[in-house]
Scaffold this active site. Structure first.
Site, PDB file in Angstrom:
ATOM      1  N   HIS A   1      21.130  -6.954   9.579  1.00 20.96           N
ATOM      2  CA  HIS A   1      21.292  -7.802   8.392  1.00 20.96           C
ATOM      3  C   HIS A   1      21.080  -9.268   8.741  1.00 20.96           C
ATOM      4  CE1 HIS A   1      24.034  -9.761   5.273  1.00 20.96           C
ATOM      5  NE2 HIS A   1      23.097  -9.156   4.552  1.00 20.96           N
TER       6      HIS A   1
ATOM      7  N   HIS B   1      18.786 -17.158   2.782  1.00 19.76           N
ATOM      8  CA  HIS B   1      19.600 -16.457   1.789  1.00 19.76           C
ATOM      9  C   HIS B   1      19.984 -17.345   0.615  1.00 19.76           C
ATOM     10  CE1 HIS B   1      23.410 -15.016   0.009  1.00 19.76           C
ATOM     11  NE2 HIS B   1      22.881 -13.810   0.166  1.00 19.76           N
TER      12      HIS B   1
END
Length: 279
Positions: free
Chosen positions: A26, A68
């Site tokens: 991740h 992100h």
């Protein structure tokens, strides 16, 4: 001496042999490394991750970058927005120091390569995967809402096409919390795998009638833990399940009990260690 928690294997493949879910890093190996940096992804591959996960946003001059948040306060200590900045401007920023702000005062800390902490373009990440000495898959999330709307998915599919990865057999799959984004990917590249991410358990009854049967479903581990009925419904419907973000033995066990095919983790080495200890 630290002991590895005992993990109980729950799935078998069609031959009856034991199998394990794919371990997806991740934002790279982001528990110990600054997320979305080249260093984090190299570390994840060194640790044996099967796949890499990244988020992509579009810069003002049309480049896809692995970031992100829409703003840069958390990871680059600036109030700027990714969508209003050119790649050259982002390239001047430090995306690594936030993870260990006192490192420069530590005489025993290893020297850090400044290049490894620069903003990472999706193209550079794809090049690294293409050149790697083993098969590596990619789970690429498009972030919405964004001022560029569907241009993000169009640029993403075009970039994958440059590598020959926009059709059947591609190592890449596209993920989003946006149903519109997932539908755009299906129109632009019908053979790419699509993952419909699910943020809240109560969203699934609304999504279920409109989500293609071929799509993978990506619930968060928190929702599976707090609403076990969600996992049961997905299994009963025969859905392939990819779960984020799985970092502990207890959460991994939930995934194994459901028979998920991928776990997305900040700690890929830890997940692989736990899976290696399974019966």
């Amino acid at each position: 001496m630290r002991r590895t928690p005992r993990i109980r294997r729950a799935r078998q493949d069609n031959s009856g042999a034991r199998s394990r879910p794919q371990v997806v890093a991740h934002r790279g190996s982001s528990h110990d490394n600054p997320e979305h940096t080249l260093a984090a992804y190299v570390k994840a591959l060194d640790e044996g991750a099967d796949a890499l996960e990244c988020d992509v946003r579009l810069t003002a001059d049309g480049h896809l970058v692995c970031v992100h948040d829409r703003n840069l306060l958390r990871t680059a200590a600036t109030p700027g927005l990714v969508s209003t900045m050119n790649l050259a401007e982002l390239d001047e920023l430090d995306f690594a120091s936030w993870k260990s702000p006192w490192a420069e005062l530590d005489d025993e800390a290893p020297d850090r390569d400044p290049e490894a902490g620069k903003v990472l373009t999706l193209r550079k990440l794809l090049e690294m995967v293409a050149d790697y000495d083993r098969h590596v898959e990619l789970a690429i999330e498009t972030k919405h809402p964004t001022r560029y709307g569907g241009l993000v998915e169009r640029r993403l599919v075009e970039t994958l096409g440059d590598f020959g990865w926009d059709g059947a057999g591609s190592p890449a799959r596209i993920m989003s919390f946006s149903l519109n984004a997932a539908n755009r990917v299906r129109r632009l590249a019908p053979e790419l795998d699509v993952v419909m991410l699910v943020d809240k358990a109560h969203h699934w009854p609304v999504l279920r009638p409109v989500v293609d049967d071929r799509w993978i479903i990506g619930p968060g581990i928190k929702e599976l833990r707090e609403h076990p009925g969600l996992g049961k419904h997905l299994v009963k419907a025969g859905r392939e399940i990819h779960v984020w973000t799985v970092n502990t033995a207890d959460d991994l066990q939930i995934c194994l009990d459901l028979g998920v095919t991928a776990v997305i983790s900040d700690r890929p080495a830890h997940m692989l260690e736990l899976l290696g200890s399974a019966d």
